[in-house]
Design a protein around this motif. Sequence first.
Motif, PDB file in Angstrom:
ATOM      1  N   UNK A   5       0.889  -1.110  -0.166  1.00  0.00           N
ATOM      2  CA  UNK A   5       0.269  -0.263  -0.258  1.00  0.00           C
ATOM      3  C   UNK A   5       0.650   1.481  -0.214  1.00  0.00           C
ATOM      4  N   UNK A   6      -0.326   2.520  -0.255  1.00  0.00           N
ATOM      5  CA  UNK A   6       1.014   3.524  -0.337  1.00  0.00           C
ATOM      6  C   UNK A   6       0.757   3.794   1.263  1.00  0.00           C
ATOM      7  N   UNK A   7       1.467   5.405   1.482  1.00  0.00           N
ATOM      8  CA  UNK A   7       1.465   5.736   3.142  1.00  0.00           C
ATOM      9  C   UNK A   7       0.577   5.578   3.554  1.00  0.00           C
ATOM     10  N   UNK A   8      -0.838   6.552   2.666  1.00  0.00           N
ATOM     11  CA  UNK A   8      -1.765   6.782   3.458  1.00  0.00           C
ATOM     12  C   UNK A   8      -2.315   5.364   4.217  1.00  0.00           C
ATOM     13  N   UNK A   9      -2.355   4.833   2.667  1.00  0.00           N
ATOM     14  CA  UNK A   9      -3.107   3.261   3.618  1.00  0.00           C
ATOM     15  C   UNK A   9      -2.657   2.515   4.008  1.00  0.00           C
ATOM     16  N   UNK A  10      -1.537   2.533   3.913  1.00  0.00           N
ATOM     17  CA  UNK A  10      -0.540   1.790   5.049  1.00  0.00           C
ATOM     18  C   UNK A  10      -0.963   2.289   6.427  1.00  0.00           C
ATOM     19  N   UNK A  11      -0.758   3.246   6.627  1.00  0.00           N
ATOM     20  CA  UNK A  11      -1.194   3.862   8.043  1.00  0.00           C
ATOM     21  C   UNK A  11      -2.407   3.673   8.156  1.00  0.00           C
ATOM     22  N   UNK A  12      -3.900   3.485   7.518  1.00  0.00           N
ATOM     23  CA  UNK A  12      -5.324   3.348   8.088  1.00  0.00           C
ATOM     24  C   UNK A  12      -5.017   2.039   7.741  1.00  0.00           C
ATOM     25  N   UNK A  13      -4.680   0.797   7.106  1.00  0.00           N
ATOM     26  CA  UNK A  13      -4.539   0.175   7.147  1.00  0.00           C
ATOM     27  C   UNK A  13      -3.992  -0.997   8.696  1.00  0.00           C
ATOM     28  N   UNK A  14      -2.631  -0.027   9.454  1.00  0.00           N
ATOM     29  CA  UNK A  14      -2.300  -0.359  11.117  1.00  0.00           C
ATOM     30  C   UNK A  14      -2.888  -0.077  11.810  1.00  0.00           C
ATOM     31  N   UNK A  15      -4.030   1.546  11.932  1.00  0.00           N
ATOM     32  CA  UNK A  15      -4.889   2.064  12.435  1.00  0.00           C
ATOM     33  C   UNK A  15      -6.160   1.159  12.877  1.00  0.00           C
ATOM     34  N   UNK A  16      -6.512   0.917  11.577  1.00  0.00           N
ATOM     35  CA  UNK A  16      -8.101   0.097  12.217  1.00  0.00           C
ATOM     36  C   UNK A  16      -7.724  -1.071  12.014  1.00  0.00           C
ATOM     37  N   UNK A  78      -2.096   1.285  -4.411  1.00  0.00           N
ATOM     38  CA  UNK A  78      -0.828   1.189  -4.168  1.00  0.00           C
ATOM     39  C   UNK A  78       0.121   2.579  -4.086  1.00  0.00           C
ATOM     40  N   UNK A  79       1.520   1.613  -4.265  1.00  0.00           N
ATOM     41  CA  UNK A  79       2.160   2.783  -4.206  1.00  0.00           C
ATOM     42  C   UNK A  79       2.056   4.327  -4.977  1.00  0.00           C
ATOM     43  N   UNK A  80       2.567   5.223  -5.145  1.00  0.00           N
ATOM     44  CA  UNK A  80       1.425   6.674  -5.699  1.00  0.00           C
ATOM     45  C   UNK A  80       2.322   6.976  -7.391  1.00  0.00           C
ATOM     46  N   UNK A  81       4.131   6.240  -6.949  1.00  0.00           N
ATOM     47  CA  UNK A  81       4.532   6.211  -9.040  1.00  0.00           C
ATOM     48  C   UNK A  81       3.416   5.242  -9.196  1.00  0.00           C
ATOM     49  N   UNK A  82       3.564   3.661  -9.149  1.00  0.00           N
ATOM     50  CA  UNK A  82       2.166   3.212  -9.502  1.00  0.00           C
ATOM     51  C   UNK A  82       1.789   3.468 -10.252  1.00  0.00           C
ATOM     52  N   UNK A  83       0.362   3.881  -9.192  1.00  0.00           N
ATOM     53  CA  UNK A  83      -1.154   4.691  -9.339  1.00  0.00           C
ATOM     54  C   UNK A  83      -0.890   5.451 -10.374  1.00  0.00           C
TER      55      UNK A  83
END
Length: 849
Positions: A5-16, A78-83
């Motif tokens: 995941x990209x940074x935001x969704x990686x944080x979201x998954x860990x948090x929630x 996914x990662x921003x560059x890939x998106x």
Amino acid sequence: MTPRFNLFFRWFARRFFRHISLDAATVERLRDLERRGSVVYVMRYASRLDYFLFNALFLREGLRLSRFANGIRFYYYGPLWRALRIALRRPRGTSHEVELAQARARVRALALEGESYFLFLRTARLASWLRGRRGAVEYGKGEFDLLQEVVRGVWNSDRSVQVVPLALFWRKGPRARRRFLNLSYGSATRPSDLAKVTSFLTTYRGLFVKVGEPVDLRAFVEERRVEGAQAVARKVRRSILMYLYREEKVVEGPTLEPRHKVQEAVIGDPRVQAAIRERSLERGRTPERARAEAERMVREIAASMNSTFLAILNAVVTAVMRRLFASIEASGLEKVAEYAKRHPIVLVPSHRSYFDFVILSTMFYGNHLVPPHVAARDNMAFGPFGFLWRRAGAFFMRRSFDDPLYKEVFRAYVGYLIHAGFTQEFFIEGGRSRTGKTMAPRLGMLTWNVEAFLDGTRRDLFFVPIAITYERLVEEGAMVGELEGARKRNESIMGLVRARKFLQRRFGSVFVNFGEPISLADALGERRARLAAAAEGDSEKRAFIEGLGNRIAERINWAAVPNATSVAACALLGEQSRGMFRRDLVARMQEIVDLLRLQDVSLTPALARDEGEFADSVASLLRSDLIRTANDPRGEILYFEESRRRALDLYRNAIVHFFAAPSFLARRLLIGASREELRRELATWIDLFYWEFFAPRGEVVAAHFDAFLDHFERLGRIEPCDGQLRITEKGSPYFRFLAEQTRGVVEVYYATFAAVLGTDGPITVKGLQKAAREQFERFDLLGEVARPEAANPVTFANAVDCLVRLRMLERAPGDPGRERSRDVAYVRGEAFDDLPAMRERLATALAAG
């Protein structure tokens, strides 16, 4: 799905998502499916949030990631560059038809390649709505074509393709029907994206994932190949939808109708309409006034379950439960959930505490099962708590059903609950048992449920017997006081304020055991049509309901799970003295546990772990002040104060039914008897005291009879001698101990039978109970009875009921008293002359044991 995941969704998954997981058995099952071939996960609605969650779960568990999902674009997770690269390369203006053709080719290829992917049965809710009704239908056909394409992919292939339905629940409790769609919730079955995210952020800790049983698509095709690919695809889709419907049904239950709709349904019942017409004929009444009265009764009765209040009450009640009880454990809840997916269920628990219904409702809510609608007496609707209990699912009934209109309104409301498919709960004993034993069934609620089922079109209705066992009862002091003659206090706000002191104490563990459900359709069998046509009060229908009530009471008893308190109480009260050396108490407790295991009775996990030395069990009893300790040169003495005798009897009675048969056998073995004499004697005693213990009769007791005697022989407590079974030297104290388990009840019946013999002319139940109690006190002075803890109003009333069933007493002609009222008058019945012989038989049994 994306492997990173990209940074935001990686944080979201860990948090929630960190607290959400798949159980080990489910993960292993999915891995096994992956080893076989392709896995197609199917969900009802397309949702990026749901897909994101499963992406995170699959990564965490090392499961194969999905290669495709229809109706959603997921690249920007996914990662921003890939998106950005995918977004720039993605063609613009592709028509829906082209996208659908590409999706068909993709799912077919993935199935043959052995990959995993997702299919959503409904996608693009807003887009399909904008196309209008016809456009939505066409869009839905395209989604169906994808499933059909999967079927075609395996039609002539030997590849394994497993279709796995998934259900995901973001909220608990029932869903109310709304008159208008709104931004917050969307439609009743498909929440909007805003609702999904909002609901997730507020209730994500209660999220629930359900993975269904896989459909082996290749085997499914082989069984139905002659029907064609399209028909097979439709049947696969129907199977998945049925699974999802059942999962949603057990979590959310039927849709809650507005109160005015419920009122219209109840008032529209033909029998209620007839009762309204009858009421309007009374002096000073009009049809409008009679109808208004009926509507007021509906409002007085009906529950008003609300998911918001359920969530709030659950939080408060859970905190209180954690403060009061060390743990609340359950067994068999999963089995009940499976039954609830297919048919309405009626929970029928034992009733020992005001916490019974609170524990069950909280347990259902906490396990993502819709809480039951609970039948409660109107005395529980005091102060603001009537408002709260009603929104938690309680519906209220008066103590008396003398009003014909009220009776029909209440009956129609119960019928509405069954017709709508709501889970119900009622206490078949009526009120709380003050003695700890299961009381004789009150048949009102059971009758209305049976009649509503007979009048309706439901295929089945299941009654679920439930035993709730407490290590310590919160109401122990009040119950003991009532057994000793104190008046019951009415429920009130001040009573609740005074109860705050209980929050400063701990009451051990609670164990809830769900017994084997009883199918009403199976119980009725071929009689269903005949009883449906029978009039109210029909003798065959009443006999059926009485038999059903007794079966439920038996199964409640058999579901009871013994704990350390009840086992120790049996050991202590089975002796003549108030104290025992620790080693002797431990030995007696082990003997009790052995007898329980012989009958395949489950023990609480704490008791099973403590078996052998019972050190934790004894320590718990000492902490709770039920027993005390004293030192002696010969060893530690464990004893109870005389003031604790009734409390110990209360806990012993929770499991005494398991010892009814061995106790009656022990009493006769102390005299001496052949095997056949013992068999006949046991059947006689079990029949006489059936409504006292609800011990099973017939084939069950016959099987137990042989098992008990074999057990006694293996222990060396009895031995055959000249055609008789003789007690060995070490068997004598053992059988005297067993005989003591039922001695108190036999003494109460003996005193009651003697008192009735001394009466002449009509006498009320109240008078009979008073005479029996006075006779017991005289026997106590003479030393003819030795178990005062059994002398309580409930057991005296049971003894009087026994005489009525034996036709030794009958209702006085012209007596106006209500059924079960203490003012009902009785006179000598046609079998009264058999009473002296019955009394002497009890006297002989007491002399032996």
